[in-house]
Design an enzyme around this catalytic site. Structure first.
Site, PDB file in Angstrom:
ATOM      1  N   HIS A 478       0.743  -1.116  -0.075  1.00 39.20           N
ATOM      2  CA  HIS A 478      -0.125   0.114  -0.082  1.00 39.20           C
ATOM      3  C   HIS A 478       0.907   1.269   0.064  1.00 39.20           C
ATOM      4  O   HIS A 478       0.808   2.173  -0.734  1.00 39.20           O
ATOM      5  CB  HIS A 478      -0.885   0.006   1.245  1.00 39.20           C
ATOM      6  CG  HIS A 478      -1.841   1.026   1.380  1.00 39.20           C
ATOM      7  ND1 HIS A 478      -2.969   1.254   1.060  1.00 39.20           N
ATOM      8  CD2 HIS A 478      -1.508   2.495   1.847  1.00 39.20           C
ATOM      9  CE1 HIS A 478      -3.450   2.244   1.224  1.00 39.20           C
ATOM     10  NE2 HIS A 478      -2.808   3.085   1.570  1.00 39.20           N
ATOM     11  N   GLU A 479       1.948   1.464   1.040  1.00 41.17           N
ATOM     12  CA  GLU A 479       2.577   2.650   1.078  1.00 41.17           C
ATOM     13  C   GLU A 479       3.336   2.476  -0.119  1.00 41.17           C
ATOM     14  O   GLU A 479       3.797   3.778  -0.695  1.00 41.17           O
ATOM     15  CB  GLU A 479       3.529   2.567   2.272  1.00 41.17           C
ATOM     16  CG  GLU A 479       2.609   2.469   3.677  1.00 41.17           C
ATOM     17  CD  GLU A 479       1.614   3.631   3.491  1.00 41.17           C
ATOM     18  OE1 GLU A 479       1.769   4.609   3.022  1.00 41.17           O
ATOM     19  OE2 GLU A 479       0.463   3.430   4.528  1.00 41.17           O
ATOM     20  N   HIS A 482       1.938   4.447  -2.943  1.00 41.94           N
ATOM     21  CA  HIS A 482       1.941   5.831  -2.817  1.00 41.94           C
ATOM     22  C   HIS A 482       3.362   6.517  -3.251  1.00 41.94           C
ATOM     23  O   HIS A 482       3.396   7.523  -3.985  1.00 41.94           O
ATOM     24  CB  HIS A 482       1.925   6.231  -1.235  1.00 41.94           C
ATOM     25  CG  HIS A 482       0.319   6.240  -0.744  1.00 41.94           C
ATOM     26  ND1 HIS A 482      -0.629   7.025  -1.359  1.00 41.94           N
ATOM     27  CD2 HIS A 482      -0.263   5.914   0.433  1.00 41.94           C
ATOM     28  CE1 HIS A 482      -1.870   6.911  -0.627  1.00 41.94           C
ATOM     29  NE2 HIS A 482      -1.579   6.150   0.142  1.00 41.94           N
ATOM     30  N   HIS A 485       3.619   6.700  -6.912  1.00 44.26           N
ATOM     31  CA  HIS A 485       3.210   7.877  -7.215  1.00 44.26           C
ATOM     32  C   HIS A 485       4.023   8.992  -7.296  1.00 44.26           C
ATOM     33  O   HIS A 485       4.081   9.883  -8.095  1.00 44.26           O
ATOM     34  CB  HIS A 485       1.858   8.341  -6.355  1.00 44.26           C
ATOM     35  CG  HIS A 485       0.783   9.190  -7.024  1.00 44.26           C
ATOM     36  ND1 HIS A 485      -0.296   9.324  -6.571  1.00 44.26           N
ATOM     37  CD2 HIS A 485       0.560   9.700  -8.300  1.00 44.26           C
ATOM     38  CE1 HIS A 485      -1.309   9.844  -7.285  1.00 44.26           C
ATOM     39  NE2 HIS A 485      -0.408  10.010  -8.342  1.00 44.26           N
TER      40      HIS A 485
END
Length: 685
Positions: A478-479, A482, A485
């Site tokens: 999940h992290e 990010h 991105h």
């Protein structure tokens, strides 16, 4: 000379952590604010007619060093804080808020921005330039540029109070979390806990110069206890302590602060011409309005609740076989784990040996390589703020072919990536991605970002490496979503770069990447036993797949409860004048509650996402983004999860940051708008 005010003499001009002293921060902030104000003055005092370049671009690139030092300071205050840093934060926050207000309420500057905005047709701007102009103009209006002088002063005071009070909220939660620990001397009280977790508890006790075992409210300590401890009374005691964080009437109680924060937000919204703070926030989100958000959340609630009720009934039947007639919230994790084991013959402790942290990290790095051509090389000479932190150079493979046929294509530097995995006293709970430096292009140079991932996984012990639960595996993915991105950012302006997107779009990349954790084809590449190198057996992989939606109804209602509470806090603040925080919370989470509510506990006083972080009137975005990520991954599934053409289109979505409307970005990638049915199909079949 203050090291923070000069160009950093480090590789890639990275943060010079090992050379920074706490006393450097305050004078650095003061000097850098002066410099930034001088840059603004130069824009304002330019005698020539205002243009897009002389005003909008100049403003976008201003204050770079101040932004970098702010990022360093506030990231340290989250990941490696101490009393001195917290005190400095209390001094620095109002100074920065005042500086920000000074710019956003600078009438001469706004007049120049407005002139460029009103005459934008004559500039022949490209799409990104138009977005920058629109966002700049809107940002000033939303910051009070159209207010009269008296109201500007009021807004400035409100912003300063909000800044200090939200900071205090977070400090109270951290202190309240750290203040509690349970010292256990009788090993029988730890029945059900694995040897690996017992070793962790013993290490914690040793660090406190105590015999036996210590359990804390840090998640890597608390969650295993609630999941495996057979001692129901101790589970109750721990849950009570966790539910009382900043809700015990003591020094670190946050109830009064919550009311003050919400009142200030309401005042700010009304001053700027909005009905309430949710109206103000959602104007700048994909969802657009509180009504749309509440419709979305209630639609999901209607569809998910029957599944959740059925799941809880099944758990209650299991609890009855243990002699428990009235199941409580503190029983949930314990019996859910029992049921999961019975249904899928699977538990976290037997999976953990297959997920040593290093292997999981290598897997996520490998996935980034397969999808986007990224490689990661550790650097030991780049300063870091704690010995646990690791720093990687991130490269992208080039496309030049070599005459000898070798595939050593040229590589391009893309980013620095800091990873910080283990809990400490000075680190807040949870997991997050952050940035020390944004990407942007200027004077022919593509200045690359410095990105960080911070987690709280179990530390390695003398005999065992850090082993992750499957949930922690998905947390890392999940992290890292990010982080991608941020790392893949490729925009002109720093204010539109990386995760600088609409808030209900920002969770798409993170939640999207979690999907790969459930794909057998991918799992087999890295889920290997840390002692024997045995690949996770097919039957266990099949069980992981089947258990993917285990307790999905319960988890959905839990998230919907947070989202509904957040939205009601930011639309119905006046109700709080005659209600306690606890009464308000109970009322607006009632429809999502599946267990008896404990009168002694409340989650709002430690709800850092909305009272300290950036999720005020935005917590719904987790579920909103789940629709996006389910729909996006469905596209990959239909065409192959490593499909290079779709990966290239997805990479374009990531690298575009906030340069386009998010729905337009999504449609360019997917070919259509996302469908809520994709989420319902994934969650409930």
């Amino acid at each position: 000379m203050n090291i923070l005010t000069e160009k950093f003499n480090t590789p890639y001009h990275s943060a010079p952590f090992t050379f920074i002293k706490n006393e450097d921060f305050l004078p650095a902030f003061k000097e850098l604010i002066q410099r930034s104000e001088a840059e603004i003055d130069a824009i304002v005092n330019n005698p020539e007619d205002p243009t897009f370049t002389s005003v909008i671009e100049a403003l976008a690139y201003s204050g770079e060093q101040l932004d970098v030092v702010s990022n360093i300071f506030f990231n340290l205050n989250s990941a490696e804080t101490n009393d001195e840093l917290q005190q400095i934060a209390q001094e620095v926050s109002p100074i920065l808020t005042e500086y920000s207000s000074k710019i956003s309420q600078n009438e001469a500057l706004f007049n120049k921005i407005k002139k460029v905005f009103d005459e934008k047709e004559k500039y022949n701007l490209n799409e990104e330039q138009q977005m920058l102009l629109n966002e700049t103009y809107k940002g000033f209006v939303r910051s009070g540029a159209l207010l009269n002088e008296e109201d500007k002063e009021k807004l400035k005071k409100i912003n300063m109070d909000l800044s200090l009070k939200s900071l205090q909220f977070g400090q109270n939660v951290l202190a309240s979390t750290n203040n509690y620990f349970k010292h256990i001397t009788n090993k029988e009280d730890l029945a059900g806990i694995s040897d690996a977790i017992l070793e962790q508890y013993a290490e914690e006790a040793k660090e406190r110069s105590l015999e036996g075992w210590v359990v804390t409210l840090q998640y890597p300590s608390y969650i295993p206890f609630m999941t495996y401890a057979e001692n129901r009374e101790l589970r109750k005691e721990l849950a009570l302590a966790n539910g009382k964080k900043s809700f015990d009437g003591g020094e670190f109680d946050n109830q009064k602060l919550i009311k003050e924060l919400l009142t200030l937000k309401q005042q700010k919204a009304e001053l700027l011409g909005y009905n309430d703070y949710a109206d103000y926030v959602l104007e700048e989100r994909m969802a657009k309005s509180p009504t749309k958000v509440l419709e979305f959340l209630n639609e999901l609630l209607l569809k998910a609740k029957p599944y959740a009720n059925k799941e809880i009934e099944e758990l209650k039947s299991l609890a009855k076989t243990d002699g428990i007639d009235q199941m409580q919230a503190y029983d949930h994790a314990f019996f859910a784990e029992k049921l999961r084991k019975a249904k899928f013959d699977l538990n976290d402790e037997e999976l953990k040996p297959y997920f040593p942290l290093n292997q999981v990290q290598n897997a996520v790095f490998g996935l980034a390589n397969q999808l986007f051509g990224l490689t990661f090389e550790e650097r030991n000479d780049i300063p870091k703020y704690h010995e646990d932190v690791k720093v990687f150079e991130v490269f992208e493979a080039g496309s030049r072919k070599f005459e000898d046929g070798s595939n050593n294509a040229e590589k391009t530097f893309k980013s620095l990536l800091y990873v910080d995995y283990f809990p400490r006293k000075g680190k807040r709970a949870g997991a997050w991605m952050t940035s020390y430096k944004n990407q942007y292009k200027k004077d022919g140079e593509n200045s690359r970002p410095h990105i960080s991932i911070v987690c709280n996984f179990s530390k390695p012990t003398k005999d065992t490496p850090s082993l992750l639960t499957f949930q922690e595996v998905t947390t890392l993915f999940h992290e890292f979503g990010h982080a991608l991105h941020g790392m893949l950012a490729n925009t002109q302006y720093p204010t539109l770069s990386g995760t600088s997107v609409k808030w209900d779009f920002v969770e798409l990349p993170s939640q999207f990447l979690e999907n790969f954790c459930y794909e057998p084809e991918f799992l087999k590449t890295f889920a290997k036993h840390y002692k024997t190198d045995e690949i996770l057996p097919d039957e266990k992989i099949e069980k992981i797949e089947k258990s993917k939606n285990f307790m999905e109804g319960y988890q959905t209602l839990r998230q919907l409860g947070f989202g509904l509470l957040d939205m009601n806090y930011h639309t119905k603040v006046r109700e709080l004048e005659n209600k306690t925080v606890k009464a308000f919370e109970d009322e607006y989470t009632k429809a999502t509650q599946l267990y008896p509510v404990n009168p002694e506990t409340a989650m709002s006083p430690s709800f850092s996402h909305i009272f300290q972080g950036g999720y005020s009137a935005g917590y719904y975005s987790y579920k909103w983004a789940e629709v996006l990520d389910a729909d996006a991954f469905q596209y990959f599934k239909e065409n192959g999860i490593f499909n290079p053409e779709i990966a290239t289109k997805y990479k374009t979505l990531l690298s575009s940051g906030g340069t386009k409307d998010p729905m337009e970005l999504y449609k360019n990638f997917r070919g259509s708008e996302p469908k809520v049915e994709s989420l319902l199909k994934r969650a409930f079949g």
